[in-house]
Structure formats: structure tokens, C-alpha cells
Design an enzyme around this catalytic site. Structure first.
Site, PDB file in Angstrom:
ATOM      1  N   CYS A  10       0.856  -1.190   0.000  1.00 38.40           N
ATOM      2  CA  CYS A  10       0.000   0.000   0.000  1.00 38.40           C
ATOM      3  C   CYS A  10       0.894   1.242   0.000  1.00 38.40           C
ATOM      4  O   CYS A  10       1.995   1.232   0.517  1.00 38.40           O
ATOM      5  CB  CYS A  10      -0.933   0.095   1.194  1.00 38.40           C
ATOM      6  SG  CYS A  10      -1.966  -1.338   1.417  1.00 38.40           S
ATOM      7  N   ARG A  47       3.274   0.091  -5.173  1.00 32.32           N
ATOM      8  CA  ARG A  47       3.132  -0.526  -3.852  1.00 32.32           C
ATOM      9  C   ARG A  47       1.815  -1.287  -3.693  1.00 32.32           C
ATOM     10  O   ARG A  47       1.556  -1.898  -2.654  1.00 32.32           O
ATOM     11  CB  ARG A  47       3.210   0.553  -2.764  1.00 32.32           C
ATOM     12  CG  ARG A  47       4.481   1.367  -2.835  1.00 32.32           C
ATOM     13  CD  ARG A  47       4.488   2.430  -1.777  1.00 32.32           C
ATOM     14  NE  ARG A  47       4.531   1.834  -0.466  1.00 32.32           N
ATOM     15  CZ  ARG A  47       5.625   1.441   0.156  1.00 32.32           C
ATOM     16  NH1 ARG A  47       6.795   1.613  -0.420  1.00 32.32           N
ATOM     17  NH2 ARG A  47       5.570   0.899   1.345  1.00 32.32           N
ATOM     18  N   TRP A  76      -3.047  -2.603  -1.496  1.00 31.98           N
ATOM     19  CA  TRP A  76      -2.769  -4.016  -1.807  1.00 31.98           C
ATOM     20  C   TRP A  76      -3.404  -4.789  -0.657  1.00 31.98           C
ATOM     21  O   TRP A  76      -2.950  -4.710   0.484  1.00 31.98           O
ATOM     22  CB  TRP A  76      -1.261  -4.248  -1.859  1.00 31.98           C
ATOM     23  CG  TRP A  76      -0.876  -5.632  -2.267  1.00 31.98           C
ATOM     24  CD1 TRP A  76      -0.734  -6.105  -3.537  1.00 31.98           C
ATOM     25  CD2 TRP A  76      -0.568  -6.730  -1.402  1.00 31.98           C
ATOM     26  NE1 TRP A  76      -0.355  -7.425  -3.510  1.00 31.98           N
ATOM     27  CE2 TRP A  76      -0.243  -7.836  -2.213  1.00 31.98           C
ATOM     28  CE3 TRP A  76      -0.523  -6.896  -0.014  1.00 31.98           C
ATOM     29  CZ2 TRP A  76       0.116  -9.078  -1.703  1.00 31.98           C
ATOM     30  CZ3 TRP A  76      -0.176  -8.129   0.498  1.00 31.98           C
ATOM     31  CH2 TRP A  76       0.144  -9.206  -0.344  1.00 31.98           C
ATOM     32  N   ASN A 100      -0.717   1.912   5.967  1.00 33.76           N
ATOM     33  CA  ASN A 100       0.059   0.877   5.263  1.00 33.76           C
ATOM     34  C   ASN A 100       0.672  -0.021   6.336  1.00 33.76           C
ATOM     35  O   ASN A 100       1.324   0.473   7.246  1.00 33.76           O
ATOM     36  CB  ASN A 100       1.156   1.562   4.435  1.00 33.76           C
ATOM     37  CG  ASN A 100       2.249   0.609   3.976  1.00 33.76           C
ATOM     38  OD1 ASN A 100       3.401   0.999   3.876  1.00 33.76           O
ATOM     39  ND2 ASN A 100       1.910  -0.627   3.701  1.00 33.76           N
ATOM     40  N   GLY A 101       0.416  -1.325   6.233  1.00 39.54           N
ATOM     41  CA  GLY A 101       0.984  -2.249   7.219  1.00 39.54           C
ATOM     42  C   GLY A 101      -0.033  -3.306   7.600  1.00 39.54           C
ATOM     43  O   GLY A 101      -1.072  -3.453   6.939  1.00 39.54           O
ATOM     44  N   GLU A 149      15.163 -18.178 -11.556  1.00 41.50           N
ATOM     45  CA  GLU A 149      14.763 -16.795 -11.808  1.00 41.50           C
ATOM     46  C   GLU A 149      13.923 -16.700 -13.094  1.00 41.50           C
ATOM     47  O   GLU A 149      12.923 -15.977 -13.141  1.00 41.50           O
ATOM     48  CB  GLU A 149      16.008 -15.897 -11.876  1.00 41.50           C
ATOM     49  CG  GLU A 149      15.741 -14.438 -12.226  1.00 41.50           C
ATOM     50  CD  GLU A 149      14.779 -13.730 -11.285  1.00 41.50           C
ATOM     51  OE1 GLU A 149      14.414 -14.270 -10.234  1.00 41.50           O
ATOM     52  OE2 GLU A 149      14.354 -12.621 -11.644  1.00 41.50           O
ATOM     53  N   LYS A 154      10.089 -15.269 -13.172  1.00 38.17           N
ATOM     54  CA  LYS A 154       9.705 -14.162 -14.057  1.00 38.17           C
ATOM     55  C   LYS A 154       8.495 -14.554 -14.892  1.00 38.17           C
ATOM     56  O   LYS A 154       7.537 -13.814 -15.020  1.00 38.17           O
ATOM     57  CB  LYS A 154      10.906 -13.842 -14.954  1.00 38.17           C
ATOM     58  CG  LYS A 154      11.269 -12.460 -15.209  1.00 38.17           C
ATOM     59  CD  LYS A 154      11.786 -11.591 -14.111  1.00 38.17           C
ATOM     60  CE  LYS A 154      11.366 -11.852 -12.702  1.00 38.17           C
ATOM     61  NZ  LYS A 154      11.980 -11.099 -11.678  1.00 38.17           N
ATOM     62  N   GLU A 178       5.174 -14.953 -12.733  1.00 34.66           N
ATOM     63  CA  GLU A 178       4.580 -13.775 -12.110  1.00 34.66           C
ATOM     64  C   GLU A 178       3.927 -12.828 -13.097  1.00 34.66           C
ATOM     65  O   GLU A 178       2.987 -12.123 -12.738  1.00 34.66           O
ATOM     66  CB  GLU A 178       5.582 -13.028 -11.217  1.00 34.66           C
ATOM     67  CG  GLU A 178       6.680 -12.306 -11.948  1.00 34.66           C
ATOM     68  CD  GLU A 178       7.611 -11.560 -10.998  1.00 34.66           C
ATOM     69  OE1 GLU A 178       7.117 -10.931 -10.053  1.00 34.66           O
ATOM     70  OE2 GLU A 178       8.832 -11.610 -11.210  1.00 34.66           O
ATOM     71  N   HIS A 194      14.083 -37.564 -10.914  1.00 35.02           N
ATOM     72  CA  HIS A 194      13.673 -38.031  -9.595  1.00 35.02           C
ATOM     73  C   HIS A 194      12.215 -37.684  -9.295  1.00 35.02           C
ATOM     74  O   HIS A 194      11.830 -37.646  -8.126  1.00 35.02           O
ATOM     75  CB  HIS A 194      14.599 -37.462  -8.524  1.00 35.02           C
ATOM     76  CG  HIS A 194      16.008 -37.956  -8.669  1.00 35.02           C
ATOM     77  ND1 HIS A 194      16.366 -39.262  -8.443  1.00 35.02           N
ATOM     78  CD2 HIS A 194      17.141 -37.325  -9.082  1.00 35.02           C
ATOM     79  CE1 HIS A 194      17.659 -39.413  -8.681  1.00 35.02           C
ATOM     80  NE2 HIS A 194      18.151 -38.252  -9.077  1.00 35.02           N
ATOM     81  N   LYS A 230       5.346  -4.036  -5.783  1.00 37.53           N
ATOM     82  CA  LYS A 230       6.805  -3.934  -5.915  1.00 37.53           C
ATOM     83  C   LYS A 230       7.510  -3.997  -4.564  1.00 37.53           C
ATOM     84  O   LYS A 230       8.615  -4.496  -4.468  1.00 37.53           O
ATOM     85  CB  LYS A 230       7.128  -2.605  -6.607  1.00 37.53           C
ATOM     86  CG  LYS A 230       8.586  -2.388  -6.892  1.00 37.53           C
ATOM     87  CD  LYS A 230       8.941  -2.951  -8.230  1.00 37.53           C
ATOM     88  CE  LYS A 230      10.432  -2.946  -8.492  1.00 37.53           C
ATOM     89  NZ  LYS A 230      10.835  -4.139  -9.247  1.00 37.53           N
TER      90      LYS A 230
HETATM   91  C1  F6R Z   1      10.070 -10.712  -8.590  1.00 33.24           C
HETATM   92  C2  F6R Z   1      10.184  -9.720  -7.544  1.00 33.24           C
HETATM   93  C3  F6R Z   1      10.100 -10.160  -6.133  1.00 33.24           C
HETATM   94  C4  F6R Z   1      11.134  -9.409  -5.286  1.00 33.24           C
HETATM   95  C5  F6R Z   1      10.946  -9.741  -3.803  1.00 33.24           C
HETATM   96  C6  F6R Z   1      11.990  -9.058  -2.941  1.00 33.24           C
HETATM   97  O1  F6R Z   1      10.210 -10.134  -9.838  1.00 33.24           O
HETATM   98  O2  F6R Z   1      10.346  -8.568  -7.814  1.00 33.24           O
HETATM   99  O3  F6R Z   1      10.271 -11.534  -6.015  1.00 33.24           O
HETATM  100  O4  F6R Z   1      12.403  -9.773  -5.713  1.00 33.24           O
HETATM  101  O5  F6R Z   1       9.681  -9.321  -3.400  1.00 33.24           O
HETATM  102  O6  F6R Z   1      11.936  -7.674  -3.080  1.00 33.24           O
HETATM  103  P1  F6R Z   1      13.145  -6.756  -2.665  1.00 33.24           P
HETATM  104  O7  F6R Z   1      14.271  -7.051  -3.586  1.00 33.24           O
HETATM  105  O8  F6R Z   1      12.634  -5.365  -2.809  1.00 33.24           O
HETATM  106  O9  F6R Z   1      13.494  -7.103  -1.252  1.00 33.24           O
END
Ligand code: F6R
Length: 589
Positions: A2, A27, A71, A95-96, A462, A466, A469, A485, A584
Site C-alpha cells: 500500500c 506498492r 494491496w 500501510n501495514g 529466476e 519471471k 509472475e 527423480h 513492488k
Molecule cells: C520478482 C520480484 C520479487 C522481489 C521480492 C523481494 O520479480 O520482484 O520476487 O524480488 O519481493 O523484493 P526486494 O528485492 O525489494 O526485497
């Protein structure tokens, strides 16, 4: 997660709040709202969806207001659950997460108080209203005293029509002076402008914005003075330019980000203090989440091979509940783009209590992690707007590999150079555009597998994250040798399998897994730096990336996978910059 924003001053509040909310959409973006007061009445406009849904509220009059982009944590995505929340004379945005909200709500309901939403935030409005005594700051302080959990708050009351009171506990909050007014926000870009003077609150602190002055108080209620944040307006600004999405633009920024983020021991002040720490490093722990966790895994592969120093990489949300063993002299790297990830911060607090020396590898300046850590090594990725991390991952690798090179030198071992990776990344981006032709095989797939060994396995994880998500396709990243396995049972005709092969001595071993998958009907896609494998009959399509030291290869081999995720997401009609259910900055547990 948020985002919250507030303004009081001589300008109309509504446009400032709405522009600020656009900057905070990263956010959370499932609902949005503002409250604006003209001194007599407070008008609340809230909607489900993104900030654009309240564009018409720009016209609202009133010189004080607060806003929120949500969020969802407690309660569905509904207008009732959107912020601001109000009770009696109190209106607030939060926020929290309030962990004792259910208990407090039950007590308040027993006293006959009515609730209109399912949120924990509405409980805070009740607590503060119940403490009202003609002084909003005291009421907020007393109300917050009953809360367990995390909060960043901005609170209004019609009884003090020129005042916003703010509070912070484990959720970021900036307060300060802007043009003709005072501001509060979850993050700098929401309120930064020429001449603004901004301060970052720490846990337990409060602030009163009262028309002309910003006053900051510690948890005991005593006034305190802080140094303003040195922000760079240009750094905070992000434009899409000619690009359709930020994510695609941010992938193109990788070459520059790599040259800016690579640390050089002989001319880099960022290393000066930290060098002594590295000289004594015998055991390293890494904590991080998501993509940052994957960069930690890549770092482990490089550091252990090059430096022979043992490295344990732990998911931060697990580490904090595992009663981890932290031997004397442990060096702990906390990796985070945002520097605000709640689980990573909690893991760091725990590691510090257990005696670890903490070095943060972080992108966002003035973030909570930078204040907690003993040492900070900034990645120079610039602002990353797209929710899916791309360039920040490559930047983390550049910093971590730089550390590996220096550590190897300290320990008298030879390490390959990082020079030239920026140019190779540029070539890789160009070559990798060919993954667009892979998309028809992925767009309707039931599941997708990414496989590799050792550092290539980290890239596989990774690549898979990607893809899932932003395309919403089920996908797994896997150690190539583990397929047989169990997971091989899931691979059938037309299942896309992406193999990553960048280490010569184990290349053939991964090719064995490729043969096994192909024999079950899988379509094989290859990312490699070895030409000879590209011609094998099993390979449907390939990207031949430039050769680089295999310890550092994820920095290049991830690029085609980032692009594959991007183009698949677009082909499925998704918004790759704002995938569903995500945000994010993950400031809740
Ligand atoms: C995936 C992504 C998340 C962040 C994770 C950690 O694309 O962005 O998996 O990597 O939430 O976020 P940070 O790096 O901000 O601690």
C-alpha cells in the site's frame, strides 16, 4: 505494501494526492481513495481499481487531504475496504498489518462500536477516535500504543483542520516541506519536487504537519531533529519514453546498470570500510526474498567456487523463524531492491541480535535496510518501476560478483574479470529478441520447466519466477539432474522445457536431461554459449549468448528469460508492469 500520501498547504490538495498516488502505484493497485477537507467537511472518494479510477476527483476543493493505493491484506477488494477509513471525527490511511486487529475489533464491538469494513485499518481509526482529547497528536500516540504489528499512518480530524499527524512502525514514511505546503508519503518520488525538504521517520516516531511546520517526535513524545534526505530528482523520475512498458525499457537499461554497479576495489570508496570486513570473512550467510534470493543463490555459486568460503543462502521469511545458527564472525548479506521487504528486515534484525555483521546490497537509498545494516553496498539500477525485477537482479549480481572477485584476491586466489560484461549484455539483449518466435509454444502451455545445473540452475529459478509472475503460467525452475527423480512425470508432448547451459565441464550432463525430456515429447529451448549444442536435433530454438566466465554467466543468461517472460505476458494480454496480486515493495509479512 500500500502507498500513502498527504498534503496540507496553500495549493489544492486533490491533484497533489492523485499525482502522488500514481508514483506509489507500484506498492499496490487494487483500490484507491482520497479524503479532502475544506476545513468544514471531509469528502472521501474511493474506488476499486487503479488510481485512474479517481481522476475526476482532481477537481475537489480543499487544501488538506490524504490518499491511499491499496494491496489487500485484511478484507476483499471492495469499495468498503478501500482507504481512507473514518470513524467519528477521525479519517486515516494506513500501510501495514495490525496483528492484534481481530482482538481489538471484538473488544470495540462489545462496547457497541460499528464497523463498515473488514480491514485492520478501521480498527486504528476507532482507537484514535476513542482517545480524542482535543489534541490529535496525543490521540494518535495513545491509539498506536495499543497496536501490535506494522503501520505507516496519516491521520486527519476536522477539529484540527490544518493538521496531519503521521506515525511509523515498520512501514516506511517520509514527511517534509514541499512547495507551499507540507507533505507525507510512503516514498520520496510521490512528493519530491525542486526545493522540497524531506525527512525519513524511523520506527516508533511520529510527526505533526500543521500548516507551516513539520515537527518530529520520538516514541516518548519528545521533539527531535533529523537531517534532511539528499534526494536526486532526476534519479526518482521514470518515464516510459518510446517503450510500451517499463519492464521492456528496464531490460534495455541492463548494460548501463552493470557498468554503474560493478565495484572496483582500487577506485571505489564503497569498498573502503567494507574491505576490512571481507578480509576476515570465513563464513557468509545471505538472506533475501524472491528475485533477490535468486541473486543470492548465484552469489553462493560464484563465491564458493572462486573463494572457497562457505555461503548459506536463506529465504528471509524462513530464516526468521528457524532459530538460525549464527557462528561468531558471520558476515550476512541482506539483498533487496526496495530495502523495505518486511521479511528481509526482520531476518536482519534477528541476525544482528545474534551477532552477525550485516552488509546490505540495496537499490533504494534511505530505505529501512540501509539504516539497519552495518555496511551498505548500493546497486546502481536506478528506479525500477515494473513490478517484476529485471535490471535490479543484474545489478545485484554485478555487486555480488565484485565482492567475489575481491574476496578471491584477499584469499590469494585467481578470479576472472568482470570487465566487458556490460557490452556483452548489450549484445545479449539484441540476440535475445529472437525469443519472440518462442512465444507461440509458451502462450497456451499448461506448464513450463526451466532446467540447469549449478549457476545455471539459479538462472532457471529466476527465469521461472519471471514467467509465472507476469504471464500467470505455472512454471518450475529445476536442477537438471533432479528431473528424473520425479518431475519428469509431468513432462509430456509439447511441454516447453528451457535448458540453460553455460558451464563447459557439466554441459553434457545437462544435455542428458534435455535428451530425457525430449524423449517424452517436450519441446526444448536452449540458452547457451556453446554453439555445438544449438544444432542438436532435440533443440526447437536457441539463443546463443556471448561467452563469459561461467561463474558470472547468470548476468547474461537471465536476459533471454526476462525477455521471454515479457513477450509471453504481452501475448497473453497481461500488463507486465503490474501483474495481478503483486506489488513492488512487500512491506508486510
Ligand atoms: C520478482 C520480484 C520479487 C522481489 C521480492 C523481494 O520479480 O520482484 O520476487 O524480488 O519481493 O523484493 P526486494 O528485492 O525489494 O526485497
Amino acid at each position: 505494501m500500500c502507498g500513502i500520501v498527504g498534503y496540507v498547504g496553500k495549493r489544492r490538495a486533490a491533484p497533489i494526492l492523485i499525482d502522488g498516488l500514481y508514483e506509489l502505484e507500484y506498492r499496490g493497485y487494487d483500490s484507491v481513495g482520497i479524503a479532502v477537507s475544506d476545513g468544514n467537511t471531509t469528502k472521501i472518494i474511493k474506488k476499486t481499481g487503479r488510481v485512474k479510477e479517481i481522476e475526476s476527483a482532481r477537481e475537489e476543493t480543499g487544501y488538506i487531504g490524504i490518499g491511499h493505493t491499496r494491496w489487500a491484506t485484511h478484507g476483499d477488494v471492495t469499495v468498503e475496504n478501500a482507504h481512507p477509513h473514518t470513524y467519528k471525527n477521525i479519517t486515516l490511511v494506513h500501510n501495514g498489518i495490525i496483528e492484534n486487529a481481530a482482538k481489538l475489533r471484538a473488544e470495540l464491538m462489545q462496547r457497541g462500536e460499528k464497523f463498515y469494513s473488514d480491514t485492520d485499518s478501521e480498527v486504528i481509526a476507532h482507537l484514535i477516535a476513542d482517545e480524542s482529547c482535543g489534541d490529535l497528536l496525543s490521540a494518535v500516540m495513545r491509539g498506536c500504543g495499543k497496536l501490535v504489528g506494522s503501520y505507516a499512518l496519516a491521520v486527519l480530524t476536522e477539529e484540527e483542520p490544518e493538521t496531519i499527524v503521521c506515525a511509523r512502525m515498520r512501514s516506511p514514511l517520509i514527511v517534509g516541506k514541499a512547495k507551499e505546503g507540507l507533505v507525507v508519503a510512503s516514498d520520496i518520488p510521490a512528493v519530491a519536487e525542486e526545493g522540497a525538504e524531506l525527512y525519513s521517520l524511523d520506527d516508533g516516531e511520529f510527526s505533526r504537519l500543521d500548516g507551516k511546520t513539520v515537527t518530529i517526535y520520538n516514541a516518548q513524545g519528545s521533539e527531535i531533529h533529523k537531517e534532511p534526505i539528499q534526494f536526486d530528482l532526476a534519479e526518482g523520475r521514470a518515464e516510459k519514453g518510446v517503450y510500451r512498458h517499463y519492464m521492456r525499457k528496464e531490460i534495455d537499461e541492463i548494460p548501463n546498470v552493470l557498468s554503474d554497479s560493478t565495484l572496483k576495489i582500487d577506485c571505489d570508496s564503497r569498498f573502503s570500510d567494507f574491505y576490512r570486513v571481507l578480509c576476515h570473512a570465513e563464513y557468509i550467510q545471505i538472506v533475501a526474498c524472491g528475485t533477490a534470493y535468486h541473486s543470492g543463490l548465484c552469489a553462493k555459486a560464484a563465491i564458493e567456487r572462486l573463494c572457497r568460503v562457505p555461503v548459506d543462502v536463506r529465504i528471509a521469511s524462513e530464516y526468521r523463524y528457524a532459530d538460525p545458527i549464527v557462528p561468531k564472525g558471520t558476515l550476512l548479506f541482506a539483498i533487496s531492491q526496495s530495502g523495505e521487504t518486511a521479511d528481509t528486515l526482520a531476518a536482519v534484525r534477528l541476525a544482528k541480535r545474534k551477532g552477525a555483521c550485516v552488509a546490505a546490497i540495496v537499490n533504494v537509498k534511505y530505505s529501512s535496510l540501509t539504516r539497519l545494516a552495518d555496511h551498505v553496498l548500493y546497486t546502481q539500477a536506478g528506479r525500477e518501476v515494473a513490478v517484476a525485477a529485471t535490471k535490479s537482479f543484474n545489478a545485484q549480481l554485478a555487486v555480488l560478483y565484485s565482492v567475489a572477485v575481491v574476496l578471491a584476491e584477499i584469499r590469494g586466489k585467481r578470479a576472472p574479470t568482470l570487465n566487458g560484461l556490460d557490452k556483452k549484455a548489450k549484445r545479449t539483449i539484441g540476440i535475445s529478441e529472437s525469443v519472440r518466435s518462442w512465444v507461440p509454444y509458451f502462450v497456451g502451455a499448461q506448464s513450463v520447466y526451466f532446467i540447469g545445473r549449478e549457476a545455471d540452475m539459479c538462472t532457471a529459478l529466476e527465469g521461472s519466477l519471471k514467467l509465472k509472475e507476469i504471464s500467470y503460467l505455472p512454471s518450475e525452475g529445476y536442477a537438471a539432474g533432479e528431473l528424473k527423480h520425479g518431475t519428469l512425470a509431468l513432462i509430456g508432448p509439447y511441454t516447453p522445457v528451457v535448458a540453460i547451459i553455460t558451464r563447459r565441464d557439466i554441459a553434457q550432463k545437462t544435455m542428458n536431461a534435455v535428451h530425457e525430456a525430449y524423449s517424452r515429447g517436450a519441446k526444448i529451448f536452449l540458452v547457451t554459449c556453446f554453439e555445438e549444442f544449438c544444432e542438436e536435433k532435440e533443440i526447437t530454438a536457441f539463443v546463443l549468448i556471448p561467452k563469459c566466465p561461467s561463474e558470472f554467466s547468470p548476468i547474461l543468461s537471465v536476459i533471454p528469460l526476462q525477455l521471454l517472460a515479457y513477450y509471453t505476458s504481452v501475448a497473453r494480454g497481461n500488463d507486465p508492469d503490474k501483474p495481478r496480486n503483486l506489488a513492488k515493495s512487500v512491506t508486510v509479512e
